[in-house]
Design an enzyme around this catalytic site. Structure first.
Site, PDB file in Angstrom:
ATOM      1  N   ASP A 117       0.867  -1.180   0.000  1.00 41.12           N
ATOM      2  CA  ASP A 117       0.000   0.000   0.000  1.00 41.12           C
ATOM      3  C   ASP A 117       0.903   1.229   0.000  1.00 41.12           C
ATOM      4  O   ASP A 117       2.119   1.115   0.134  1.00 41.12           O
ATOM      5  CB  ASP A 117      -0.944   0.009   1.226  1.00 41.12           C
ATOM      6  N   ASP A 164       3.724   2.746  -4.409  1.00 39.48           N
ATOM      7  CA  ASP A 164       2.867   3.775  -5.001  1.00 39.48           C
ATOM      8  C   ASP A 164       2.673   3.347  -6.451  1.00 39.48           C
ATOM      9  O   ASP A 164       3.633   3.328  -7.232  1.00 39.48           O
ATOM     10  CB  ASP A 164       3.581   5.141  -4.932  1.00 39.48           C
ATOM     11  N   TYR A 178     -15.119   8.272 -11.393  1.00 42.39           N
ATOM     12  CA  TYR A 178     -14.798   6.889 -10.992  1.00 42.39           C
ATOM     13  C   TYR A 178     -15.335   5.911 -12.040  1.00 42.39           C
ATOM     14  O   TYR A 178     -14.620   5.027 -12.496  1.00 42.39           O
ATOM     15  CB  TYR A 178     -15.428   6.614  -9.631  1.00 42.39           C
TER      16      TYR A 178
HETATM   17  C1  VAH Z   1     -18.330   2.873  -4.298  1.00 44.10           C
HETATM   18  N1  VAH Z   1     -18.155   0.808  -2.987  1.00 44.10           N
HETATM   19  O1  VAH Z   1     -19.355   3.085  -3.706  1.00 44.10           O
HETATM   20  C2  VAH Z   1     -17.733   1.472  -4.205  1.00 44.10           C
HETATM   21  C3  VAH Z   1     -18.219   0.643  -5.374  1.00 44.10           C
HETATM   22  C4  VAH Z   1     -20.261  -0.222  -6.445  1.00 44.10           C
HETATM   23  C5  VAH Z   1     -19.733   0.740  -5.524  1.00 44.10           C
HETATM   24  O2  VAH Z   1     -17.596   0.994  -6.550  1.00 44.10           O
HETATM   25  O3  VAH Z   1     -17.775   3.706  -4.966  1.00 44.10           O
END
Ligand code: VAH
Length: 315
Positions: free
Chosen positions: A32, A51, A140
């Site tokens: 980590d 990293d 994300y």
């Molecule tokens: C989030 N637990 O909430 C993560 C995941 C499906 C959700 O990617 O971002």
């Protein structure tokens, strides 16, 4: 030898122990970016500061331990990624790119998870198909779709053995999640035990796929061991164990803690993220291609979660 990045995170801290129990302590190198986390992960077998943005250092660790598989978990999750999109892109994409380049050069296998976040508002929300439109509206989610495509590209172009699953929300009692949208389903258990009540930041009626951590850990080791000739898909498989909305998990907790109460203080940012995700996935491809079969549903998870948390919290 397996190198796990993000080894002190919500998945990593339990996965390292799970894999050491299967393959032996010295065969799992936990790593980590820092050293503050689960002591049994850091001191129960090899641990390195890695990293993932430093490909050279990661490559040195691969050589030092003669690693043949990388399980790449280091990433920023959905809610924290919306607070710092540029950093989420940098870590999630450049970190993965480095792992793919090392895997190509050293002929390693690479497992890296995607997420239900790889889907967006115009994806069919109920029984979301394995192959369907993916236009996520979070940074994300963008990195998860790009990551899936990049991993498939390295498999097709260079023969790198890449595999992954689209995880739903994961519920665990060992390590708290770090900045996700589904985290409410973890915090509700902690608050039920410690306060007897919970204020949910996700609104009633918001269905999301969820899974208990033991099933998630088995998914990773089962897919890693799967016969590659049977894999039609690779990055990444829909998998799920249950789908529920806040009222349902609260009702299940009430069966064990009758006075438990829940109210709402909806967080518009995380609510809008949750609204953009599916209600329930179709995980038939994973079941057919590598025998995916979860063990826990909402009732058995709640029973186990409350028991284990009470012990851990000394309640
Ligand atoms: C989030 N637990 O909430 C993560 C995941 C499906 C959700 O990617 O971002």
């Amino acid at each position: 030898k397996i190198l796990v990045t993000g080894g002190l995170g919500q998945i990593g801290s339990e996965l390292v122990i799970h894999l050491r129990n299967i393959y032996g302590d010295d065969n799992i190198v936990a790593s980590d970016i820092h050293k503050n986390g689960d002591e049994s992960v850091i001191y129960g077998g090899p641990f390195e500061i890695v990293d993932v943005l430093d490909g050279k250092k990661t490559s040195e660790v691969v050589s030092k331990y003669n690693v043949d598989t990388i399980i790449h978990l280091a990433a920023l999750l959905s809610a924290v990624g919306e607070k710092n999109p540029a950093r989420a892109w940098d870590i999630n994409m450049n970190g993965l790119f480095n792992m793919l380049e090392i895997s190509k050069e050293r002929k390693l296998s690479l497992f890296t998870p995607s997420s239900i976040a790889a889907f967006g508002p115009d994806t069919p929300a109920d029984n979301t198909p394995q192959d369907t439109i993916q236009r996520p509206t979070t940074m994300y989610g963008v990195t998860k779709v790009a990551g899936e495509l990049l991993c498939d590209y390295y498999f097709k172009k260079y023969g790198v053995d890449t595999r992954g699953v689209r995880f739903p929300g994961l519920i665990s009692y060992q390590t708290l999640p770090g900045g996700g949208t589904t985290d409410y389903a973890v915090h509700i258990y902690y608050d039920a035990i410690q306060k007897g009540r919970y204020t949910s930041y996700i609104d009633k009626g918001t269905y999301m796929d969820m899974m208990y951590m033991p099933d998630a850990l088995n998914a990773i080791s089962t897919l890693l061991e799967a016969d590659p000739s049977k894999l039609i898909h690779r990055n990444a498989f829909n998998i799920t164990a249950m789908s529920f909305e806040p009222e349902q998990i609260a009702a299940e907790i009430k069966k064990h803690i009758p006075n438990f109460e829940m109210d709402y203080n909806v967080d518009s940012v995380r609510q809008s993220i949750a609204n953009s995700w599916p209600n329930s996935l179709d995980d038939s491809a994973a079941r057919e291609e590598w025998g995916w079969n979860p063990k826990y549903d909402l009732s058995s998870m709640t029973k186990d979660m409350l028991e284990k948390l009470r012990t851990r919290l000394g309640k």
